[in-house]
Design an enzyme around this catalytic site. Structure first.
Site, PDB file in Angstrom:
ATOM      1  N   LYS A  22      60.713  17.430  59.902  1.00 51.09           N
ATOM      2  CA  LYS A  22      60.827  18.032  58.556  1.00 51.09           C
ATOM      3  C   LYS A  22      59.867  19.209  58.432  1.00 51.09           C
ATOM      4  O   LYS A  22      60.230  20.278  57.951  1.00 51.09           O
ATOM      5  CB  LYS A  22      60.474  16.989  57.514  1.00 51.09           C
ATOM      6  CG  LYS A  22      60.193  17.534  56.125  1.00 51.09           C
ATOM      7  CD  LYS A  22      59.870  16.467  55.113  1.00 51.09           C
ATOM      8  CE  LYS A  22      58.444  16.019  55.145  1.00 51.09           C
ATOM      9  NZ  LYS A  22      57.473  16.888  54.487  1.00 51.09           N
ATOM     10  N   ASN A  23      58.633  19.015  58.918  1.00 46.88           N
ATOM     11  CA  ASN A  23      57.591  20.030  58.714  1.00 46.88           C
ATOM     12  C   ASN A  23      57.684  21.195  59.686  1.00 46.88           C
ATOM     13  O   ASN A  23      56.889  22.129  59.597  1.00 46.88           O
ATOM     14  CB  ASN A  23      56.209  19.374  58.764  1.00 46.88           C
ATOM     15  CG  ASN A  23      55.999  18.462  57.566  1.00 46.88           C
ATOM     16  OD1 ASN A  23      56.792  18.477  56.621  1.00 46.88           O
ATOM     17  ND2 ASN A  23      54.964  17.654  57.613  1.00 46.88           N
ATOM     18  N   ARG A  92      57.240  21.524  47.300  1.00 42.77           N
ATOM     19  CA  ARG A  92      56.186  22.532  47.377  1.00 42.77           C
ATOM     20  C   ARG A  92      56.314  23.419  48.615  1.00 42.77           C
ATOM     21  O   ARG A  92      55.847  24.557  48.606  1.00 42.77           O
ATOM     22  CB  ARG A  92      54.811  21.910  47.287  1.00 42.77           C
ATOM     23  CG  ARG A  92      54.526  20.807  48.277  1.00 42.77           C
ATOM     24  CD  ARG A  92      53.078  20.372  48.164  1.00 42.77           C
ATOM     25  NE  ARG A  92      52.209  21.434  48.673  1.00 42.77           N
ATOM     26  CZ  ARG A  92      51.551  22.303  47.944  1.00 42.77           C
ATOM     27  NH1 ARG A  92      51.660  22.270  46.663  1.00 42.77           N
ATOM     28  NH2 ARG A  92      50.806  23.242  48.470  1.00 42.77           N
ATOM     29  N   CYS A 116      50.439  17.745  43.594  1.00 43.21           N
ATOM     30  CA  CYS A 116      51.306  16.576  43.813  1.00 43.21           C
ATOM     31  C   CYS A 116      50.380  15.355  43.849  1.00 43.21           C
ATOM     32  O   CYS A 116      49.173  15.467  43.648  1.00 43.21           O
ATOM     33  CB  CYS A 116      52.095  16.720  45.114  1.00 43.21           C
ATOM     34  SG  CYS A 116      51.078  16.522  46.566  1.00 43.21           S
ATOM     35  N   ARG A 121      46.485  20.722  45.937  1.00 39.69           N
ATOM     36  CA  ARG A 121      47.276  21.563  46.867  1.00 39.69           C
ATOM     37  C   ARG A 121      47.207  23.054  46.505  1.00 39.69           C
ATOM     38  O   ARG A 121      48.211  23.699  46.223  1.00 39.69           O
ATOM     39  CB  ARG A 121      48.724  21.103  46.904  1.00 39.69           C
ATOM     40  CG  ARG A 121      48.957  19.624  47.105  1.00 39.69           C
ATOM     41  CD  ARG A 121      48.600  19.098  48.474  1.00 39.69           C
ATOM     42  NE  ARG A 121      49.422  19.581  49.551  1.00 39.69           N
ATOM     43  CZ  ARG A 121      50.586  19.031  49.928  1.00 39.69           C
ATOM     44  NH1 ARG A 121      51.061  18.031  49.245  1.00 39.69           N
ATOM     45  NH2 ARG A 121      51.269  19.524  50.950  1.00 39.69           N
ATOM     46  N   ASP A 303      49.095  12.628  58.048  1.00 38.36           N
ATOM     47  CA  ASP A 303      50.415  12.110  57.669  1.00 38.36           C
ATOM     48  C   ASP A 303      50.706  10.740  58.271  1.00 38.36           C
ATOM     49  O   ASP A 303      51.734  10.144  57.948  1.00 38.36           O
ATOM     50  CB  ASP A 303      51.519  13.089  58.070  1.00 38.36           C
ATOM     51  CG  ASP A 303      51.467  14.353  57.244  1.00 38.36           C
ATOM     52  OD1 ASP A 303      52.149  15.329  57.621  1.00 38.36           O
ATOM     53  OD2 ASP A 303      50.729  14.382  56.246  1.00 38.36           O
ATOM     54  N   ARG A 396      62.565  11.718  51.091  1.00 35.46           N
ATOM     55  CA  ARG A 396      62.178  13.122  51.316  1.00 35.46           C
ATOM     56  C   ARG A 396      61.847  13.361  52.780  1.00 35.46           C
ATOM     57  O   ARG A 396      61.969  14.475  53.273  1.00 35.46           O
ATOM     58  CB  ARG A 396      60.958  13.471  50.450  1.00 35.46           C
ATOM     59  CG  ARG A 396      61.225  13.581  48.962  1.00 35.46           C
ATOM     60  CD  ARG A 396      60.011  14.110  48.265  1.00 35.46           C
ATOM     61  NE  ARG A 396      59.481  15.229  49.024  1.00 35.46           N
ATOM     62  CZ  ARG A 396      58.173  15.433  49.237  1.00 35.46           C
ATOM     63  NH1 ARG A 396      57.294  14.594  48.729  1.00 35.46           N
ATOM     64  NH2 ARG A 396      57.752  16.462  49.933  1.00 35.46           N
TER      65      ARG A 396
HETATM   66  C1  EPZ Z   1      51.453  20.591  55.616  1.00 37.52           C
HETATM   67  O1  EPZ Z   1      51.143  20.728  54.238  1.00 37.52           O
HETATM   68  C2  EPZ Z   1      52.470  19.469  55.689  1.00 37.52           C
HETATM   69  N1  EPZ Z   1      53.670  19.832  54.937  1.00 37.52           N
HETATM   70  C3  EPZ Z   1      51.863  18.186  55.124  1.00 37.52           C
HETATM   71  O2  EPZ Z   1      52.821  17.147  55.281  1.00 37.52           O
HETATM   72  C4  EPZ Z   1      50.623  17.841  55.931  1.00 37.52           C
HETATM   73  O3  EPZ Z   1      50.005  16.681  55.386  1.00 37.52           O
HETATM   74  C5  EPZ Z   1      49.635  19.014  55.895  1.00 37.52           C
HETATM   75  O4  EPZ Z   1      50.290  20.217  56.369  1.00 37.52           O
HETATM   76  C6  EPZ Z   1      48.406  18.771  56.744  1.00 37.52           C
HETATM   77  O5  EPZ Z   1      48.799  18.506  58.062  1.00 37.52           O
HETATM   78  C7  EPZ Z   1      54.543  20.704  55.482  1.00 37.52           C
HETATM   79  O6  EPZ Z   1      54.354  21.200  56.576  1.00 37.52           O
HETATM   80  C8  EPZ Z   1      55.777  20.998  54.676  1.00 37.52           C
HETATM   81  P1  EPZ Z   1      47.526  22.356  54.388  1.00 37.52           P
HETATM   82  P2  EPZ Z   1      50.254  21.995  53.742  1.00 37.52           P
HETATM   83  O7  EPZ Z   1      47.723  23.704  53.789  1.00 37.52           O
HETATM   84  O8  EPZ Z   1      50.578  23.174  54.539  1.00 37.52           O
HETATM   85  C9  EPZ Z   1      43.843  22.734  51.478  1.00 37.52           C
HETATM   86  C10 EPZ Z   1      54.100  15.295  54.643  1.00 37.52           C
HETATM   87  O9  EPZ Z   1      53.783  14.147  54.299  1.00 37.52           O
HETATM   88  N2  EPZ Z   1      44.349  24.092  51.205  1.00 37.52           N
HETATM   89  O10 EPZ Z   1      47.202  22.235  55.827  1.00 37.52           O
HETATM   90  O11 EPZ Z   1      50.384  22.083  52.274  1.00 37.52           O
HETATM   91  C11 EPZ Z   1      44.757  21.677  50.867  1.00 37.52           C
HETATM   92  O12 EPZ Z   1      44.416  21.458  49.525  1.00 37.52           O
HETATM   93  C12 EPZ Z   1      53.329  16.486  54.117  1.00 37.52           C
HETATM   94  O13 EPZ Z   1      55.044  15.569  55.433  1.00 37.52           O
HETATM   95  C13 EPZ Z   1      43.580  24.955  50.419  1.00 37.52           C
HETATM   96  O14 EPZ Z   1      42.510  24.599  49.944  1.00 37.52           O
HETATM   97  O15 EPZ Z   1      48.812  21.461  54.101  1.00 37.52           O
HETATM   98  C14 EPZ Z   1      44.488  20.463  51.720  1.00 37.52           C
HETATM   99  O16 EPZ Z   1      43.338  19.793  51.231  1.00 37.52           O
HETATM  100  C15 EPZ Z   1      52.239  16.078  53.130  1.00 37.52           C
HETATM  101  N3  EPZ Z   1      44.054  26.203  50.159  1.00 37.52           N
HETATM  102  C16 EPZ Z   1      44.180  21.066  53.096  1.00 37.52           C
HETATM  103  O17 EPZ Z   1      43.908  22.453  52.880  1.00 37.52           O
HETATM  104  C17 EPZ Z   1      45.250  26.650  50.677  1.00 37.52           C
HETATM  105  O18 EPZ Z   1      45.613  27.823  50.422  1.00 37.52           O
HETATM  106  C18 EPZ Z   1      45.337  20.965  54.081  1.00 37.52           C
HETATM  107  O19 EPZ Z   1      46.448  21.596  53.493  1.00 37.52           O
HETATM  108  C19 EPZ Z   1      46.008  25.766  51.475  1.00 37.52           C
HETATM  109  C20 EPZ Z   1      45.532  24.495  51.737  1.00 37.52           C
END
Ligand code: EPZ
Length: 417
Positions: A22-23, A92, A116, A121, A303, A396
């Site tokens: 999915k990701n 998102r 969420c 996020r 995850d 999802r």
């Molecule tokens: C991706 O989300 C995945 N989703 C998530 O999977 C996964 O948990 C996550 O990466 C971490 O591996 C998809 O790929 C669609 P991040 P993403 O940006 O990109 C902070 C699932 O269950 N952050 O790496 O949103 C954020 O708050 C989902 O399949 C900022 O502060 O994750 C978090 O604490 C859930 N500012 C951390 O970084 C930003 O601009 C990691 O978020 C972006 C992120």
């Protein structure tokens, strides 16, 4: 809202085919906006999040077709770089269209995704990176208004954000000049995105490491691409096999994508072996508690944290989980405790005192991976009936999960509302 009904205590046995990740599929769909001709994606999973992204691209004017695993995307008809709130709020990852839209059109108006269950996020790293590439960013009425002719730049991410790394790779692929991203995320889904873009004519080097160099090109052409297997789905089925003392093989996996997870699973005493692209888990004896810390790839994946919490709940001894990626990803703990688990939360650390077994109970899913955790807990409980409510969360990210678990011998069914 559907409910999943489980009578646990039955060892899972057999093989299960993995679906596409999915990701990986979601950013690949967004990246198709950059192509001057149609793209074809193979091995696309049939999931609600994929339908949501499809709906958003179609709303913008793209012509898409999704039959089974095969998806065609012709985004050439898109004329309006606008992603509305009512579509972005549902999923998102829709925010991933921002980078490609501004790279192709020089402007974009995309709704902020909002938070969420697992955290606020924020998208500040996405936006700071786009500003570094020459974008002017304005926030107005819950929307990001991005404008500018993108030019190459050096940018270091404050945190190795998966989404921000993907946004910036997509935007930079059509910027003028060279972009160098440091402290980039290293997830396999990012490598898959770079492979897709490079096949389209992009010049991306270093994807999968913490330093990615992108030399912008004026045009990208549509290509065919096969989505990588879902490593999180693989881990979920392997944990379910281990916790039911079964013997489960996941087919078409990529062991290299699961190194940290498999190391921890083996540490519980489960026997794990891989043969080519298949990974088998066998766990006749009781499992031992372990300590784990979630980290960006290649560390232990956040995850799979909730699913491991279910395993630790009925393992021998006391284990701890430290969640360092998201600020609120222990939502499953309270529901597991209702099934007889003994989990204490202290900040971003969960202390799990293993109990001999969990008991079936009605529980409420709160987010995608928490719901997978509750299903695993229900499968492990030798007594009672587990009713997992609000299973739209699990739909999802997992395709027909109850059918595929039943094929492994689980007593599980879906009751449609
Ligand atoms: C991706 O989300 C995945 N989703 C998530 O999977 C996964 O948990 C996550 O990466 C971490 O591996 C998809 O790929 C669609 P991040 P993403 O940006 O990109 C902070 C699932 O269950 N952050 O790496 O949103 C954020 O708050 C989902 O399949 C900022 O502060 O994750 C978090 O604490 C859930 N500012 C951390 O970084 C930003 O601009 C990691 O978020 C972006 C992120």
């Amino acid at each position: 809202m559907d409910t999943i009904v489980i009578h646990g205590g039955r060892p899972l046995r057999g093989c299960v085919h993995l679906r596409g990740a999915k990701n990986a599929a979601l950013p690949l769909m967004a990246a198709s906006i950059l192509a001057e001709s149609p793209c074809v994606l193979h091995n696309v999973p049939c999931l609600h999040d994929i339908f949501s992204m499809d709906k958003l691209l179609s709303h913008m004017g793209a012509i898409t077709e999704f039959t089974g695993r095969y998806m065609t995307l012709d985004t050439t008809p898109i004329t309006t770089p606008y992603a509305p709130y009512d579509l972005v709020r549902k999923m998102r990852a829709s925010f991933f269209v921002l980078g490609p839209l501004v790279a192709r059109f020089g402007r974009a108006r995309v709704s902020l995704p909002g938070g969420c269950a697992i955290g606020t996020r924020p998208v500040d790293i996405h936006l700071k990176g786009l500003e570094a590439l020459g974008c002017s960013i304005e926030l107005d009425e819950g929307y990001v208004i991005a404008e500018g002719r993108l030019r190459g730049a050096s940018f270091s991410l404050d945190f190795p954000s998966v989404g921000a790394t993907e946004t910036l790779i997509m935007a930079a692929s059509r910027a003028e000049g060279v972009t160098r991203l440091t402290n980039a995320a290293r997830e396999p889904e990012i490598e898959d995105l770079a492979d897709f873009l490079n096949a389209m004519g992009a010049q991306i080097a270093g994807a999968g490491t913490d330093t990615v160099t992108i030399t912008g090109v004026p045009e990208l052409k549509g290509v065919e691409h096969t989505v990588i297997p879902d490593r999180i789905e693989a881990g979920t089925f392997l944990i379910a096999g281990a916790v039911t003392h079964g013997d489960v093989t996941v087919l078409d996996a990529r062991e290299a994508h699961l190194t940290s997870f498999l190391e921890k699973l083996r540490a519980t005493g489960a026997e794990v072996e891989s043969c080519g692209n298949d990974i088998r888990v066998n766990a006749r004896d009781d499992l031992r508690a372990v300590d784990l810390i979630t980290q960006p790839y290649p560390g232990f994946p956040t995850d799979l944290q909730a699913q491991m919490m279910a395993l630790l709940s009925c393992a021998d001894g006391n284990g701890t989980i430290k969640e360092t990626v998201f600020e609120n990803r222990f939502m499953q703990a309270a529901e597991l405790n209702r099934m007889g688990a003994d989990i204490e939360l202290s900040g971003n650390t969960a202390i799990i005192r293993g109990v001999p077994y969990l008991k079936g109970a009605p529980v409420m899913a709160s987010d995608l991976r928490a719901s997978a955790s509750l299903v695993i807990a229900g499968l492990s409980a030798p007594r009672g009936e587990t009713l997992v409510q609000r299973v739209y969360h699990i739909d999802r990210g997992y395709e027909r999960i109850e059918e595929r678990l039943a094929a492994l011998g689980a007593d599980i069914r879906r009751v449609r509302e």
